[in-house]
Write an enzyme that holds these catalytic residues in place. Sequence first.
Site, PDB file in Angstrom:
ATOM      1  CE  LYS A   1       7.525  38.960  15.423  1.00  0.00           C
ATOM      2  NZ  LYS A   1       8.250  40.158  15.847  1.00  0.00           N
TER       3      LYS A   1
ATOM      4  CE  LYS B   1      10.788  30.971  20.186  1.00  0.00           C
ATOM      5  NZ  LYS B   1      10.339  32.173  19.696  1.00  0.00           N
TER       6      LYS B   1
ATOM      7  CE  LYS C   1       3.894  37.246  22.506  1.00  0.00           C
ATOM      8  NZ  LYS C   1       5.332  37.204  22.807  1.00  0.00           N
TER       9      LYS C   1
HETATM   10  P1  ADP Z   1       7.247  34.534  21.873  1.00  0.00           P
HETATM   11  O1  ADP Z   1       7.922  33.542  20.959  1.00  0.00           O
HETATM   12  O2  ADP Z   1       6.458  33.869  22.937  1.00  0.00           O
HETATM   13  O3  ADP Z   1       6.438  35.546  21.088  1.00  0.00           O
HETATM   14  P2  ADP Z   1       9.139  36.637  22.116  1.00  0.00           P
HETATM   15  O4  ADP Z   1       9.451  36.500  20.654  1.00  0.00           O
HETATM   16  O5  ADP Z   1       8.411  37.836  22.584  1.00  0.00           O
HETATM   17  O6  ADP Z   1       8.407  35.314  22.603  1.00  0.00           O
HETATM   18  O7  ADP Z   1      10.534  36.511  22.882  1.00  0.00           O
HETATM   19  C1  ADP Z   1      11.018  37.366  23.905  1.00  0.00           C
HETATM   20  C2  ADP Z   1      12.423  36.920  24.276  1.00  0.00           C
HETATM   21  O8  ADP Z   1      12.402  35.607  24.832  1.00  0.00           O
HETATM   22  C3  ADP Z   1      13.394  36.861  23.087  1.00  0.00           C
HETATM   23  O9  ADP Z   1      14.695  37.251  23.515  1.00  0.00           O
HETATM   24  C4  ADP Z   1      13.364  35.414  22.710  1.00  0.00           C
HETATM   25  O10 ADP Z   1      14.539  35.008  22.046  1.00  0.00           O
HETATM   26  C5  ADP Z   1      13.207  34.723  24.053  1.00  0.00           C
HETATM   27  N1  ADP Z   1      12.450  33.465  23.873  1.00  0.00           N
HETATM   28  C6  ADP Z   1      11.138  33.341  23.586  1.00  0.00           C
HETATM   29  N2  ADP Z   1      10.769  32.049  23.497  1.00  0.00           N
HETATM   30  C7  ADP Z   1      11.895  31.332  23.725  1.00  0.00           C
HETATM   31  C8  ADP Z   1      12.181  29.927  23.775  1.00  0.00           C
HETATM   32  N3  ADP Z   1      11.228  29.021  23.599  1.00  0.00           N
HETATM   33  N4  ADP Z   1      13.441  29.555  24.026  1.00  0.00           N
HETATM   34  C9  ADP Z   1      14.417  30.472  24.233  1.00  0.00           C
HETATM   35  N5  ADP Z   1      14.223  31.804  24.205  1.00  0.00           N
HETATM   36  C10 ADP Z   1      12.984  32.237  23.955  1.00  0.00           C
END
Ligand code: ADP
Length: 319
Positions: A110, A189, A192
């Site tokens: 981050k 991956k 957002k």
């Molecule tokens: P982002 O990466 O969009 O910021 P978050 O970190 O808020 O998403 O993730 C929220 C939940 O969704 C977590 O449990 C995370 O492991 C899951 N998650 C987010 N992106 C993915 C992905 N591309 N594949 C699998 N799980 C994901």
Amino acid sequence: MRILSGIQPSGKLHLGNYFGMMRPALHLQEQGEAFLFIANYHALTSVHDSARLKQDTWDVALDFLACGLDPSRTVFFRQSDVPEVHELAWLLSIVTPMGLLERCHSYKDKVSKGIAPSHGLFAYPVLMAADILIYQSNIVPVGRDQKQHVEVTRDIAIKFNNEFGEVFTVPEPSIQDEVAVVPGLDGQKMSKSYGNTIDLFGDMREAKSRIMKIVTDSKGLEDPKDPATCNVYALYKLFADDLQRAEMESNYRRGNYGYGHAKKALLAIFEESFAPFRARRAELESNPDYVEELLRNGAERARAAASSTLDKARKAVGL
Ligand code: ADP
Ligand code: TRP
């Protein structure tokens, strides 16, 4: 068996969130008592816009309910409606070695993406540990990127229990291997922060244009293709049943099936699978009182469980 998970309201939910965390958590609600919350305290580590935080929190509530969260089985609430987690976070922080937090990838990632390296961001895993331990959770369904945080939680629970007596259940992460990482439009991956998402409840025209942009190799229409290395197929198979998968795989291998065809099939299966969720979401949107009442009810039940653990922890340390 208590199942618990949380999700940050820090942007629109996308297919990575759905397949990585939401769908597995929603399936688990059939196997035991589930707790699911909207991690708005955590979102404050990156969102400093009150109107946006409020809106995103509300949207996550609607999204989860639309996707099948059953409030009669699942205790669904906003993290900030249970302020007890902060007191527990403090009690946990006194047994949390600095080195444990310094090793967390998520903090480093981050910061490298430009989020301010605040104390809150650094201590994020301790608050997450409090979220998990305060409800004596057994199973924590999360995407792979959150696994380390659940491991940190286990370490903290074990250390606290060793020093102060058995207060906490030591939780296990639950990660769906098949969907460990959902790829985004560019094959990285889906996240957002990479701008490579397909949103769950965005405009369908936008979804279409995004799906058409999914990166593929440069094989021509006639060429046989390998589904195993294709981002379009990787997304398609998450929606598809066995028969649909087999059919798409044979289309790929046979040739004369272009990536454009596969993208159309992906759009169609996404539209079809989400049509009932969209309808339900529209209904909920016009019923804000019902949703608010449901979240308050959830918070009340969560708070009862949280205060009981907090009391034990306070006694254990001598407060
Ligand atoms: P982002 O990466 O969009 O910021 P978050 O970190 O808020 O998403 O993730 C929220 C939940 O969704 C977590 O449990 C995370 O492991 C899951 N998650 C987010 N992106 C993915 C992905 N591309 N594949 C699998 N799980 C994901
Ligand atoms: N850190 C998680 C994420 O970014 C959200 C979260 C906060 C969480 N507390 C939790 C997940 C407790 C599971 C359990 O996705």
